[in-house]
Scaffold this active site. Structure first.
Site, PDB file in Angstrom:
ATOM      1  N   MET A  21     -25.966  29.658   5.489  1.00 44.29           N
ATOM      2  CA  MET A  21     -27.345  30.148   5.593  1.00 44.29           C
ATOM      3  C   MET A  21     -27.612  30.679   7.005  1.00 44.29           C
ATOM      4  O   MET A  21     -28.762  30.861   7.390  1.00 44.29           O
ATOM      5  CB  MET A  21     -28.332  29.034   5.255  1.00 44.29           C
ATOM      6  CG  MET A  21     -28.176  28.525   3.824  1.00 44.29           C
ATOM      7  SD  MET A  21     -29.639  27.688   3.222  1.00 44.29           S
ATOM      8  CE  MET A  21     -29.787  26.363   4.401  1.00 44.29           C
ATOM      9  N   GLY A  22     -26.555  30.893   7.786  1.00 45.05           N
ATOM     10  CA  GLY A  22     -26.740  31.443   9.134  1.00 45.05           C
ATOM     11  C   GLY A  22     -27.110  30.368  10.147  1.00 45.05           C
ATOM     12  O   GLY A  22     -26.985  29.179   9.860  1.00 45.05           O
ATOM     13  N   LEU A  24     -25.416  29.923  12.901  1.00 46.01           N
ATOM     14  CA  LEU A  24     -24.055  29.374  12.868  1.00 46.01           C
ATOM     15  C   LEU A  24     -23.742  28.514  14.089  1.00 46.01           C
ATOM     16  O   LEU A  24     -24.165  28.807  15.197  1.00 46.01           O
ATOM     17  CB  LEU A  24     -23.044  30.518  12.765  1.00 46.01           C
ATOM     18  CG  LEU A  24     -23.226  31.431  11.548  1.00 46.01           C
ATOM     19  CD1 LEU A  24     -22.190  32.545  11.557  1.00 46.01           C
ATOM     20  CD2 LEU A  24     -23.164  30.642  10.244  1.00 46.01           C
ATOM     21  N   GLY A  27     -19.588  23.850  13.343  1.00 46.90           N
ATOM     22  CA  GLY A  27     -19.261  23.335  12.000  1.00 46.90           C
ATOM     23  C   GLY A  27     -18.935  24.489  11.056  1.00 46.90           C
ATOM     24  O   GLY A  27     -17.935  24.446  10.320  1.00 46.90           O
ATOM     25  N   HIS A  28     -19.786  25.528  11.079  1.00 52.45           N
ATOM     26  CA  HIS A  28     -19.510  26.711  10.256  1.00 52.45           C
ATOM     27  C   HIS A  28     -18.207  27.383  10.695  1.00 52.45           C
ATOM     28  O   HIS A  28     -17.397  27.812   9.868  1.00 52.45           O
ATOM     29  CB  HIS A  28     -20.636  27.740  10.403  1.00 52.45           C
ATOM     30  CG  HIS A  28     -21.992  27.272   9.969  1.00 52.45           C
ATOM     31  ND1 HIS A  28     -23.031  27.071  10.850  1.00 52.45           N
ATOM     32  CD2 HIS A  28     -22.482  26.962   8.735  1.00 52.45           C
ATOM     33  CE1 HIS A  28     -24.108  26.689  10.190  1.00 52.45           C
ATOM     34  NE2 HIS A  28     -23.805  26.600   8.899  1.00 52.45           N
ATOM     35  N   GLN A  52     -33.539  27.311  -2.741  1.00 55.62           N
ATOM     36  CA  GLN A  52     -33.142  25.926  -2.489  1.00 55.62           C
ATOM     37  C   GLN A  52     -34.095  25.230  -1.521  1.00 55.62           C
ATOM     38  O   GLN A  52     -33.828  24.118  -1.084  1.00 55.62           O
ATOM     39  CB  GLN A  52     -31.684  25.846  -2.023  1.00 55.62           C
ATOM     40  CG  GLN A  52     -31.401  26.425  -0.663  1.00 55.62           C
ATOM     41  CD  GLN A  52     -29.910  26.426  -0.374  1.00 55.62           C
ATOM     42  OE1 GLN A  52     -29.153  27.198  -0.959  1.00 55.62           O
ATOM     43  NE2 GLN A  52     -29.459  25.557   0.516  1.00 55.62           N
ATOM     44  N   ASP A 141     -22.421  18.067   3.811  1.00 51.69           N
ATOM     45  CA  ASP A 141     -23.321  18.118   2.657  1.00 51.69           C
ATOM     46  C   ASP A 141     -22.563  17.599   1.440  1.00 51.69           C
ATOM     47  O   ASP A 141     -22.196  18.351   0.533  1.00 51.69           O
ATOM     48  CB  ASP A 141     -23.797  19.553   2.450  1.00 51.69           C
ATOM     49  CG  ASP A 141     -24.551  20.076   3.659  1.00 51.69           C
ATOM     50  OD1 ASP A 141     -25.745  19.805   3.755  1.00 51.69           O
ATOM     51  OD2 ASP A 141     -23.926  20.705   4.539  1.00 51.69           O
ATOM     52  N   GLN A 144     -23.905  18.180  -2.182  1.00 48.97           N
ATOM     53  CA  GLN A 144     -23.806  19.611  -2.509  1.00 48.97           C
ATOM     54  C   GLN A 144     -22.360  19.960  -2.896  1.00 48.97           C
ATOM     55  O   GLN A 144     -22.105  20.646  -3.885  1.00 48.97           O
ATOM     56  CB  GLN A 144     -24.240  20.422  -1.289  1.00 48.97           C
ATOM     57  CG  GLN A 144     -23.822  21.873  -1.305  1.00 48.97           C
ATOM     58  CD  GLN A 144     -24.357  22.640  -0.111  1.00 48.97           C
ATOM     59  OE1 GLN A 144     -25.547  22.858  -0.009  1.00 48.97           O
ATOM     60  NE2 GLN A 144     -23.489  23.032   0.795  1.00 48.97           N
ATOM     61  N   ARG A 178     -30.476  22.614  11.777  1.00 48.59           N
ATOM     62  CA  ARG A 178     -31.792  21.977  11.946  1.00 48.59           C
ATOM     63  C   ARG A 178     -31.899  21.171  13.244  1.00 48.59           C
ATOM     64  O   ARG A 178     -32.996  20.801  13.645  1.00 48.59           O
ATOM     65  CB  ARG A 178     -32.111  21.083  10.744  1.00 48.59           C
ATOM     66  CG  ARG A 178     -32.334  21.878   9.483  1.00 48.59           C
ATOM     67  CD  ARG A 178     -32.909  21.040   8.339  1.00 48.59           C
ATOM     68  NE  ARG A 178     -33.412  21.892   7.278  1.00 48.59           N
ATOM     69  CZ  ARG A 178     -32.732  22.249   6.192  1.00 48.59           C
ATOM     70  NH1 ARG A 178     -31.504  21.818   6.016  1.00 48.59           N
ATOM     71  NH2 ARG A 178     -33.267  23.033   5.288  1.00 48.59           N
TER      72      ARG A 178
HETATM   73  P1  AMP Z   1     -25.478  25.741   5.771  1.00 51.86           P
HETATM   74  O1  AMP Z   1     -25.519  26.993   6.609  1.00 51.86           O
HETATM   75  O2  AMP Z   1     -26.242  24.613   6.335  1.00 51.86           O
HETATM   76  O3  AMP Z   1     -25.792  26.018   4.318  1.00 51.86           O
HETATM   77  O4  AMP Z   1     -23.973  25.260   5.783  1.00 51.86           O
HETATM   78  C1  AMP Z   1     -22.932  26.102   5.372  1.00 51.86           C
HETATM   79  C2  AMP Z   1     -21.669  25.314   5.236  1.00 51.86           C
HETATM   80  O5  AMP Z   1     -21.334  24.732   6.487  1.00 51.86           O
HETATM   81  C3  AMP Z   1     -21.789  24.157   4.238  1.00 51.86           C
HETATM   82  O6  AMP Z   1     -20.590  24.075   3.487  1.00 51.86           O
HETATM   83  C4  AMP Z   1     -21.963  22.964   5.140  1.00 51.86           C
HETATM   84  O7  AMP Z   1     -21.511  21.756   4.562  1.00 51.86           O
HETATM   85  C5  AMP Z   1     -21.097  23.360   6.321  1.00 51.86           C
HETATM   86  N1  AMP Z   1     -21.494  22.593   7.505  1.00 51.86           N
HETATM   87  C6  AMP Z   1     -22.725  22.502   8.048  1.00 51.86           C
HETATM   88  N2  AMP Z   1     -22.718  21.661   9.113  1.00 51.86           N
HETATM   89  C7  AMP Z   1     -21.447  21.203   9.228  1.00 51.86           C
HETATM   90  C8  AMP Z   1     -20.787  20.300  10.130  1.00 51.86           C
HETATM   91  N3  AMP Z   1     -21.435  19.694  11.119  1.00 51.86           N
HETATM   92  N4  AMP Z   1     -19.478  20.072   9.946  1.00 51.86           N
HETATM   93  C9  AMP Z   1     -18.798  20.681   8.930  1.00 51.86           C
HETATM   94  N5  AMP Z   1     -19.366  21.543   8.059  1.00 51.86           N
HETATM   95  C10 AMP Z   1     -20.667  21.798   8.202  1.00 51.86           C
END
Ligand code: AMP
Length: 281
Positions: A21-22, A24, A27-28, A52, A141, A144, A178
């Site tokens: 969802m950007g 970034l 983790g991403h 969502q 997540d 999810q 967040r």
């Molecule tokens: P989001 O942009 O929050 O929808 O996350 C996109 C992807 O990045 C999802 O598969 C998340 O589980 C993963 N993600 C988000 N935060 C982390 C993190 N701290 N470590 C590993 N993966 C992450």
């Protein structure tokens, strides 16, 4: 996007997809890095999926640093960024949804009604558009991820879901878009999620298999932090996400905690190995 993906398929190449969802962060980027090792081309998507988010959630204030995101993806050498807009993803009259029964109603789904309906629907759409061989998701997540695995299995999708570990700050806080909402004081308080998981991990290592005791330990730590308000702190089966009484199968300790106005989630995987339990934070 479909044309690019079709070209790659005709050339028998292995397509990797990293949906986001950007806003970034590392983790991403860890998902992208893993995808780059296993696939070519690697496509990332950025789509802030309105379906969502609940009516009182943070869609309108969710960070959207598009230029910085593009720079990061360029530096990470992704082969393409899919950046659809909401009107294109959900044209007028849109009325088809993916509901993963049961799993979608518990925990996150209970606190955020309709959330997983939006997640599963958009992820299936992304899978249909890109038709990746591999799609990369973070264990951050966990529910999810489980729902997407269930959907891929139930609908016979030709995509392999790759699970990547949680990337954390040096003090243990799981990276999240967040986290940007937190004030300096809340940022310090936010480490309480990791501290609660570590306390449970210590007990597991000491031989505690009783999930009620572990839940009590996590609650005690979380409630000692004045900025924290616990939504849930539970031990669940890693497949069904139903409550677990005694550890022994693969399970998760799952946390959802409000720090001020920001809702954070985190988890720890607990896995039996022989007659011992191994934890992964
Ligand atoms: P989001 O942009 O929050 O929808 O996350 C996109 C992807 O990045 C999802 O598969 C998340 O589980 C993963 N993600 C988000 N935060 C982390 C993190 N701290 N470590 C590993 N993966 C992450």
């Amino acid at each position: 996007m479909k044309e690019k993906a079709r070209e790659a398929r005709l050339e028998q190449r292995i397509i990797g997809l990293v949906p986001t969802m950007g806003a970034l962060h590392a983790g991403h980027l860890a998902l992208v890095e893993r995808a780059k090792k296993e696939c070519s081309p690697v496509f990332a998507s950025i789509f802030l999926n309105p379906k969502q988010f609940g009516p009182h959630e943070d869609l309108s204030r969710y960070p959207r640093p598009l230029e910085a995101d593009i720079e990061k993806l360029t530096a990470a050498k992704v082969d393409g960024l899919f950046l659809p807009d909401a009107a294109e993803v959900y044209p007028s009259g849109f009325s088809t949804y993916v509901h993963v029964e049961g799993l979608s109603e518990r925990l996150e789904g209970k606190s955020r009604p309709g959330h997983f309906l939006g997640v599963a629907t958009v992820v299936l759409k992304l899978f249909e558009i890109v038709q990746p061989n591999f799609a990369y998701f973070g264990r951050k997540d966990a529910q999810q991820l489980r729902i997407i695995q269930r959907m891929a299995h139930d609908l016979n999708l030709d995509v392999e879901i790759v699970v990547c570990p949680i990337v954390r700050e040096p003090d243990g806080l799981a990276l999240s878009s967040r986290n940007a909402y937190l004030s300096a004081e809340e940022r310090r308080a936010a480490t309480v999620l990791y501290r609660a998981l570590c306390a449970a991990a210590t007990e597991v290592h000491a031989g505690v298999w009783d999930s009620m005791q572990l839940q009590r330990t996590m609650h005690k730590i979380l409630e000692s932090e004045p900025h924290a308000r616990v939504d849930y702190a539970e031990i669940v089966d890693a497949e069904s996400f139903e409550s677990v009484i005694r550890l022994g199968r693969r399970s998760y300790a799952l946390l959802a905690v409000h720090i001020g106005k920001t809702r954070l989630i985190d988890n720890m995987l607990i896995e039996p190995t022989g007659d011992e339990l191994r934890v992964e934070l």
